[in-house]
Design an enzyme around this catalytic site. Structure first.
Site, PDB file in Angstrom:
ATOM      1  N   SER A  20       0.821  -1.212   0.000  1.00  0.00           N
ATOM      2  CA  SER A  20       0.000   0.000   0.000  1.00  0.00           C
ATOM      3  C   SER A  20       0.856   1.264   0.000  1.00  0.00           C
ATOM      4  O   SER A  20       1.863   1.358   0.707  1.00  0.00           O
ATOM      5  CB  SER A  20      -0.889  -0.023   1.243  1.00  0.00           C
ATOM      6  OG  SER A  20      -1.659   1.146   1.301  1.00  0.00           O
ATOM      7  N   ILE A  70       3.584  11.122   4.649  1.00  0.00           N
ATOM      8  CA  ILE A  70       2.576  11.516   3.663  1.00  0.00           C
ATOM      9  C   ILE A  70       1.302  11.988   4.364  1.00  0.00           C
ATOM     10  O   ILE A  70       0.635  12.915   3.912  1.00  0.00           O
ATOM     11  CB  ILE A  70       2.282  10.328   2.714  1.00  0.00           C
ATOM     12  CG1 ILE A  70       3.579   9.816   2.064  1.00  0.00           C
ATOM     13  CG2 ILE A  70       1.257  10.717   1.648  1.00  0.00           C
ATOM     14  CD1 ILE A  70       4.374  10.816   1.276  1.00  0.00           C
ATOM     15  N   LEU A  72      -1.416  10.086   4.962  1.00  0.00           N
ATOM     16  CA  LEU A  72      -2.593   9.396   4.408  1.00  0.00           C
ATOM     17  C   LEU A  72      -3.331  10.234   3.358  1.00  0.00           C
ATOM     18  O   LEU A  72      -4.556  10.204   3.274  1.00  0.00           O
ATOM     19  CB  LEU A  72      -3.559   8.984   5.535  1.00  0.00           C
ATOM     20  CG  LEU A  72      -2.972   8.000   6.544  1.00  0.00           C
ATOM     21  CD1 LEU A  72      -3.937   7.756   7.696  1.00  0.00           C
ATOM     22  CD2 LEU A  72      -2.640   6.661   5.874  1.00  0.00           C
ATOM     23  N   ASN A  98      -6.778  -1.045   0.851  1.00  0.00           N
ATOM     24  CA  ASN A  98      -6.274  -0.676   2.173  1.00  0.00           C
ATOM     25  C   ASN A  98      -7.132   0.470   2.717  1.00  0.00           C
ATOM     26  O   ASN A  98      -7.464   1.402   1.995  1.00  0.00           O
ATOM     27  CB  ASN A  98      -4.800  -0.252   2.050  1.00  0.00           C
ATOM     28  CG  ASN A  98      -4.173   0.032   3.402  1.00  0.00           C
ATOM     29  OD1 ASN A  98      -4.576   0.950   4.107  1.00  0.00           O
ATOM     30  ND2 ASN A  98      -3.175  -0.762   3.762  1.00  0.00           N
ATOM     31  N   CYS A 129      -0.524   3.883  10.742  1.00  0.00           N
ATOM     32  CA  CYS A 129       0.168   5.009  10.103  1.00  0.00           C
ATOM     33  C   CYS A 129       0.870   5.845  11.165  1.00  0.00           C
ATOM     34  O   CYS A 129       0.236   6.299  12.120  1.00  0.00           O
ATOM     35  CB  CYS A 129      -0.807   5.894   9.341  1.00  0.00           C
ATOM     36  SG  CYS A 129       0.011   7.372   8.731  1.00  0.00           S
ATOM     37  N   ASN A 191       4.418  -2.551   9.102  1.00  0.00           N
ATOM     38  CA  ASN A 191       4.376  -1.173   8.630  1.00  0.00           C
ATOM     39  C   ASN A 191       5.732  -0.509   8.930  1.00  0.00           C
ATOM     40  O   ASN A 191       6.642  -1.169   9.444  1.00  0.00           O
ATOM     41  CB  ASN A 191       3.222  -0.444   9.330  1.00  0.00           C
ATOM     42  CG  ASN A 191       2.630   0.635   8.445  1.00  0.00           C
ATOM     43  OD1 ASN A 191       3.362   1.377   7.788  1.00  0.00           O
ATOM     44  ND2 ASN A 191       1.330   0.728   8.429  1.00  0.00           N
ATOM     45  N   THR A 192       5.827   0.769   8.640  1.00  0.00           N
ATOM     46  CA  THR A 192       7.118   1.456   8.790  1.00  0.00           C
ATOM     47  C   THR A 192       7.528   1.643  10.255  1.00  0.00           C
ATOM     48  O   THR A 192       6.699   1.630  11.156  1.00  0.00           O
ATOM     49  CB  THR A 192       7.040   2.843   8.124  1.00  0.00           C
ATOM     50  OG1 THR A 192       5.872   3.500   8.620  1.00  0.00           O
ATOM     51  CG2 THR A 192       6.960   2.729   6.623  1.00  0.00           C
ATOM     52  N   GLY A 242       9.074  -5.354   4.290  1.00  0.00           N
ATOM     53  CA  GLY A 242      10.138  -4.558   4.911  1.00  0.00           C
ATOM     54  C   GLY A 242      11.420  -4.673   4.129  1.00  0.00           C
ATOM     55  O   GLY A 242      12.213  -5.583   4.349  1.00  0.00           O
ATOM     56  N   GLY A 264       7.467  -2.792  -1.335  1.00  0.00           N
ATOM     57  CA  GLY A 264       7.072  -1.406  -1.098  1.00  0.00           C
ATOM     58  C   GLY A 264       8.031  -0.409  -1.708  1.00  0.00           C
ATOM     59  O   GLY A 264       7.944  -0.070  -2.886  1.00  0.00           O
TER      60      GLY A 264
END
Ligand code: DHB
Length: 313
Positions: A20, A70, A72, A98, A129, A191-192, A242, A264
């Site tokens: 995403s 960003i 979202l 997503n 996020c 996620n990050t 990742g 990603g």
């Protein structure tokens, strides 16, 4: 060679997806990538209303990584249905939408509306996020809240429900167990990672929100450890994410317990990385004399008695 796998009621062609936020809504790369070689596309997060996102600068390059904030930014669910879904329906791959929201009710409203439309094969829920004040990490770092969102959404759809977990917690395995119990079909890990970059000369942070989400090869060892932890904790499928750049990276994620992978940051260098990785995994498996890529899943050769992680779980 068997490349595909099944999640709930959906048979995916292979185990390589695009993550995403790194592939837009599919149309941006229309003439660049043959998406029929992908397991599927995770769309950029959607919220109920359009969002402009955070002020610039929103992206900074870091050693072996990318820091982003960003916020979202997205076109909102209604414009998605009207302007993007018709094109996505023409693609010969699976579409996983997503969703990101600021309240439990907003998650439910977005998913409920999307579930009525053809051409969507599953949902991935972003509870993680790092770049928004409301929702985002405040949900994803609260295990009860994450489970509540999952069970409310489970009641609304028969399609695969995938919860995207954050690494910014102490024991990600506990979150995976909670969302499994609440009805999730799979988890995306991870996620990050919250990060920061500073310009020494201007003395300013390199993204406007000061901290951001770190991605790319810099985080691959963290992601492998998180996938491994989740695989030791639950028996639902894991999408490993990742810093995957090559087929060999992807195989490493399968070995530690991922059933599938997502590409990603590499898409910003070459949006066809996913296709290259899917082909590369297949030739790796052939060289190893395998008949099914699934034989690699969780096939790590580990002396479990030496894993420090084992003593935490
Ligand atoms: C954003 C969302 C994420 O889930 C993430 O990991 C990084 C950035 C965002 O839109 O800001």
């Amino acid at each position: 060679m068997k490349t595909g796998f099944t999640l709930r009621n959906v048979q995916f062609r292979n185990r390589v997806f695009v993550a995403s936020g790194t592939f837009g809504y599919g149309d941006e790369v229309r003439n660049l990538v043959d998406v029929s070689h992908l397991g599927g596309i995770m769309t950029k997060s959607l919220s109920w209303k359009p969002r402009d996102g955070n002020p610039p600068p929103r992206i900074a390059e870091t050693p072996s990584g990318m820091l982003n904030s960003i916020g979202l930014a997205n076109i909102g669910v209604h414009a998605f249905i009207e302007k993007k879904l018709p094109y996505l329906r023409t693609l010969d791959t699976h579409i996983v939408v997503n969703i990101a929201a600021s309240s439990v009710q907003e998650y439910c409203d977005v998913l409920g509306l999307l579930d009525e439309h053809e051409g969507i094969h599953g949902f991935e829920i972003n509870v993680s996020c790092p770049n928004v004040k409301e929702g985002g990490l405040s949900f994803g770092t609260d295990c009860d809240r994450t489970a509540e969102i999952t069970s409310r959404l489970r009641a609304l759809t028969e399609k695969p429900l995938i919860i995207k977990l954050t690494p910014n917690v102490t024991h990600i395995g506990q979150f995976a167990a909670a969302v499994k119990d609440a009805g999730a079909d799979a988890v995306s890990v991870m996620n990050t990672v919250i990060g920061m970059a500073v310009d020494a000369r201007t003395r300013k942070p390199k993204v406007s929100t000061v901290t951001g989400g770190l991605s790319g090869p810099a985080i691959k060892p963290i992601a492998l450890a998180k996938v491994y932890e989740v695989a030791q904790s639950v028996d639902i499928p894991i999408f490993g994410i990742g810093g995957i750049m090559t087929a060999e990276d992807a195989v490493e994620f399968l070995l530690v317990g991922a059933s599938a992978v997502q590409i990603g940051t590499a898409n910003f260098i070459d949006p066809s990385t996913g296709v290259t990785v899917a082909k590369g995994i297949e030739s790796f498996a052939r060289q190893q004399g395998l008949n099914d890529i699934g034989e690699l899943v969780g096939a790590l050769n580990a002396r479990k008695d030496f894993s420090v992680l084992q003593s935490w779980l």
